[in-house]
Design a protein around this motif. Structure first.
Motif, PDB file in Angstrom:
ATOM      1  N   ILE A 177     -14.820   9.874 -10.920  1.00 57.25           N
ATOM      2  CA  ILE A 177     -14.004  10.159  -9.554  1.00 57.25           C
ATOM      3  C   ILE A 177     -13.619  10.718  -8.902  1.00 57.25           C
ATOM      4  CG2 ILE A 177     -12.768   7.848  -7.963  1.00 57.25           C
ATOM      5  CD1 ILE A 177     -12.985   6.281 -11.521  1.00 57.25           C
ATOM      6  N   GLY A 178     -13.962  10.437  -7.494  1.00 54.15           N
ATOM      7  CA  GLY A 178     -13.685  11.528  -6.577  1.00 54.15           C
ATOM      8  C   GLY A 178     -12.442  11.152  -5.082  1.00 54.15           C
ATOM      9  N   SER A 179     -11.798  12.355  -4.274  1.00 54.31           N
ATOM     10  CA  SER A 179     -11.650  11.848  -3.240  1.00 54.31           C
ATOM     11  C   SER A 179     -11.816  13.509  -2.390  1.00 54.31           C
ATOM     12  CB  SER A 179     -10.012  11.633  -3.070  1.00 54.31           C
ATOM     13  OG  SER A 179      -9.664  12.088  -3.531  1.00 54.31           O
ATOM     14  N   ALA A 180     -12.245  12.379  -1.619  1.00 50.07           N
ATOM     15  CA  ALA A 180     -12.308  13.774  -0.107  1.00 50.07           C
ATOM     16  C   ALA A 180     -12.243  13.279   1.243  1.00 50.07           C
ATOM     17  CB  ALA A 180     -13.725  14.220  -0.190  1.00 50.07           C
ATOM     18  N   ALA A 211      -7.801   2.030  -6.772  1.00 51.98           N
ATOM     19  CA  ALA A 211      -7.677   0.879  -8.350  1.00 51.98           C
ATOM     20  C   ALA A 211      -8.896   0.557  -7.809  1.00 51.98           C
ATOM     21  CB  ALA A 211      -6.312   0.210  -7.161  1.00 51.98           C
ATOM     22  N   THR A 212      -9.417  -0.073  -6.401  1.00 53.54           N
ATOM     23  CA  THR A 212     -10.736  -0.055  -6.083  1.00 53.54           C
ATOM     24  C   THR A 212     -11.393   0.400  -7.040  1.00 53.54           C
ATOM     25  OG1 THR A 212      -9.748  -0.960  -3.936  1.00 53.54           O
ATOM     26  CG2 THR A 212     -12.226  -1.187  -4.439  1.00 53.54           C
ATOM     27  N   ALA A 213     -11.873   2.004  -6.593  1.00 53.55           N
ATOM     28  CA  ALA A 213     -12.883   2.739  -7.351  1.00 53.55           C
ATOM     29  C   ALA A 213     -12.370   2.377  -9.070  1.00 53.55           C
ATOM     30  CB  ALA A 213     -12.290   4.018  -6.924  1.00 53.55           C
ATOM     31  N   ALA A 214     -11.646   2.801  -9.840  1.00 54.90           N
ATOM     32  CA  ALA A 214     -11.088   2.562 -10.940  1.00 54.90           C
ATOM     33  C   ALA A 214     -10.368   1.842 -11.521  1.00 54.90           C
ATOM     34  CB  ALA A 214     -10.293   3.983 -11.091  1.00 54.90           C
ATOM     35  N   ILE A 234      -0.838   8.628 -10.558  1.00 56.49           N
ATOM     36  CA  ILE A 234       0.422   8.131 -11.869  1.00 56.49           C
ATOM     37  C   ILE A 234       0.464   7.476 -12.081  1.00 56.49           C
ATOM     38  CG2 ILE A 234       2.674   7.801 -12.518  1.00 56.49           C
ATOM     39  CD1 ILE A 234       3.494  11.524 -10.886  1.00 56.49           C
ATOM     40  N   HIS A 235       0.071   6.083 -11.008  1.00 55.13           N
ATOM     41  CA  HIS A 235       0.047   4.199 -11.046  1.00 55.13           C
ATOM     42  C   HIS A 235      -0.738   4.262 -11.352  1.00 55.13           C
ATOM     43  CE1 HIS A 235       0.982   0.473  -9.460  1.00 55.13           C
ATOM     44  NE2 HIS A 235      -0.424   0.405  -9.216  1.00 55.13           N
ATOM     45  N   ALA A 236      -1.983   4.372 -11.352  1.00 56.33           N
ATOM     46  CA  ALA A 236      -3.392   4.473 -12.344  1.00 56.33           C
ATOM     47  C   ALA A 236      -3.154   4.692 -12.928  1.00 56.33           C
ATOM     48  CB  ALA A 236      -4.328   5.060 -11.036  1.00 56.33           C
ATOM     49  N   ALA A 237      -3.266   5.788 -13.904  1.00 55.02           N
ATOM     50  CA  ALA A 237      -2.891   5.763 -15.253  1.00 55.02           C
ATOM     51  C   ALA A 237      -2.680   5.302 -16.353  1.00 55.02           C
ATOM     52  CB  ALA A 237      -1.817   7.385 -15.316  1.00 55.02           C
ATOM     53  N   ARG A 238      -3.544   5.017 -17.594  1.00 51.23           N
ATOM     54  CA  ARG A 238      -3.693   4.628 -18.336  1.00 51.23           C
ATOM     55  C   ARG A 238      -2.521   5.048 -19.665  1.00 51.23           C
ATOM     56  NH1 ARG A 238      -9.611   2.535 -19.236  1.00 51.23           N
ATOM     57  NH2 ARG A 238     -10.045   3.651 -20.391  1.00 51.23           N
ATOM     58  N   PRO A 239      -2.470   4.615 -20.707  1.00 45.19           N
ATOM     59  CA  PRO A 239      -1.126   4.974 -21.366  1.00 45.19           C
ATOM     60  C   PRO A 239      -1.801   6.198 -22.080  1.00 45.19           C
ATOM     61  CG  PRO A 239      -0.977   2.626 -21.845  1.00 45.19           C
ATOM     62  CD  PRO A 239      -2.360   2.966 -21.132  1.00 45.19           C
TER      63      PRO A 239
END
Ligand code: NDP
Length: 336
Positions: A177-180, A211-214, A234-239
């Motif tokens: 996933i990328g952001s630009a 959150a929508t993309a991943a 940090i919020h989206a990171a899994r353990p």
């Protein structure tokens, strides 16, 4: 003293916030003759890089600040015109650190050979140069990316980010996933580079768009941007997620201290690994990177994307453009 003169770009005022054209001056001056063990190089391409913004401030960092009223320096590639070094005959192309000028006098020992004769010279400043190695080392060494990982990279259409995404796919990431910063760049990521998902961070809150993309979260975040992107990751990171702290370009023009991520304590319960790095620490990976990336370029599985600005007079504009998203892939200046 030779009759040869050359133009170079001086920093004449320390920028406040976003740099302005008047912070720079293009100055013509005589070019020195190379001494023993030195070569005179006609620079063909020079690099503009985000880290140079930090060098324009008068603060201590891992590289010293640029002096006012003197030529700046940085990555460049060019052709040896005069040689006082037996190993570097006239006509050899070399990579070195005396950019922002048409002609450079450099010790032969401070030059590197070009990566491959089969790629454009400018690729030595991008996909096969410092940004390419940054992507490789950051992703594989510092973020320990492994097959099956879900990988998020910010600044994804730029020099480092575009290579991160492509290497993640080549190394078996399950989702990239990328952001630009524009719709065109988002389309470039998905339609040209093969990212699985991408979003324009200017379209809405990064945490919502990520959150929508991943929806399953992310295992790896390659941070080129800092700020809201780091907080969202940090919020989206899994353990046991891993975050490579490469750059924080959203903060480089800040005129007051920027707060850190408000949710850093999540890193404790999630057992996250956040690691800052500087590419020069991974010089030991350079040959391995060149071998692997050279093969990917040759078989077409890695692209060399760049934005070329013509002429040393336009180098300040290229640098300012870099900080405001004018580039897709590596931003370089063609000098001659
Ligand atoms: P890029 O080619 O990515 O160019 C910079 C890009 O940053 C612009 O094109 C723009 O793209 C984006 N940008 C500018 N302002 C913002 C903002 N406020 N928020 C989000 N994105 C922004 O540069 P590089 O690939 O050379 O460098 C990428 C990052 O990697 C930088 O942070 C740099 O400092 C870092 N770096 C670190 C190294 C290390 O050793 N640790 C080595 C090399 C680079 P957009 O249109 O998407 O906004």
């Amino acid at each position: 003293m030779s009759e040869r003169t050359g133009r170079s770009v001086h920093l004449v005022a320390r920028p406040v916030g976003m740099p302005k054209p008047t912070d720079f001056a293009v100055v013509e001056a005589p070019v020195a003759e190379p001494g023993s063990g030195e070569v005179l190089v006609a620079n063909r391409f020079m690099s503009v890089d985000p880290y140079m913004r930090g060098r324009m401030n008068d603060v201590k960092s891992y590289v010293p600040p640029f002096a006012l009223g003197e030529p700046m320096n940085g990555g460049a590639v060019g052709e040896v015109m005069v040689s006082n070094a037996p190993d570097l005959p006239v006509g050899t192309n070399v990579v070195h650190g005396e950019g922002w000028r048409e002609f450079a006098v450099v010790p032969a020992a401070a030059t590197q050979p070009v990566a491959s004769a089969d790629v454009p010279l400018s690729a030595n400043l991008g996909v096969l140069g410092m940004p390419g190695l940054t992507a490789y080392a950051g992703l594989l060494r510092h973020a320990s990316m492994k097959e099956g990982d879900i990988v998020f990279v910010s600044g994804a259409a730029g020099a480092v980010g575009s290579v991160v995404g492509q290497i993640a796919k080549l190394k078996g990431a399950s989702q990239v996933i990328g952001s630009a910063g524009s719709a065109e760049k988002v389309a470039f990521l998905t339609d040209v580079l093969g990212f699985d998902a991408a979003f324009n961070y200017k379209d809405g809150p990064v945490n919502q768009q990520l959150a929508t993309a991943a929806p399953k979260g992310i295992d790896v975040y390659f941070d080129n941007v800092g700020g809201d992107h780091l907080e969202a990751a940090i919020h989206a990171a899994r353990p046991h997620g891993r975050i490579a702290l490469c750059g924080a370009i959203s903060m480089y023009n800040a005129t007051a201290p920027v707060p850190g991520p408000s949710n850093l304590t999540l890193a404790i319960g999630k057992r996250l690994h956040l690691e800052g790095f500087i590419v020069s620490d991974s010089a030991d990976l350079r040959q391995q990177f060149l071998d692997e990336a050279g093969a990917w370029l040759a078989d077409g599985s890695l692209r060399n994307d760049e934005t070329v600005v013509e002429g040393i007079d336009n180098a300040p504009e290229a640098f300012i453009g870099l900080l405001s998203g004018a580039n897709t892939g590596k931003m370089v200046v063609k000098i001659s």
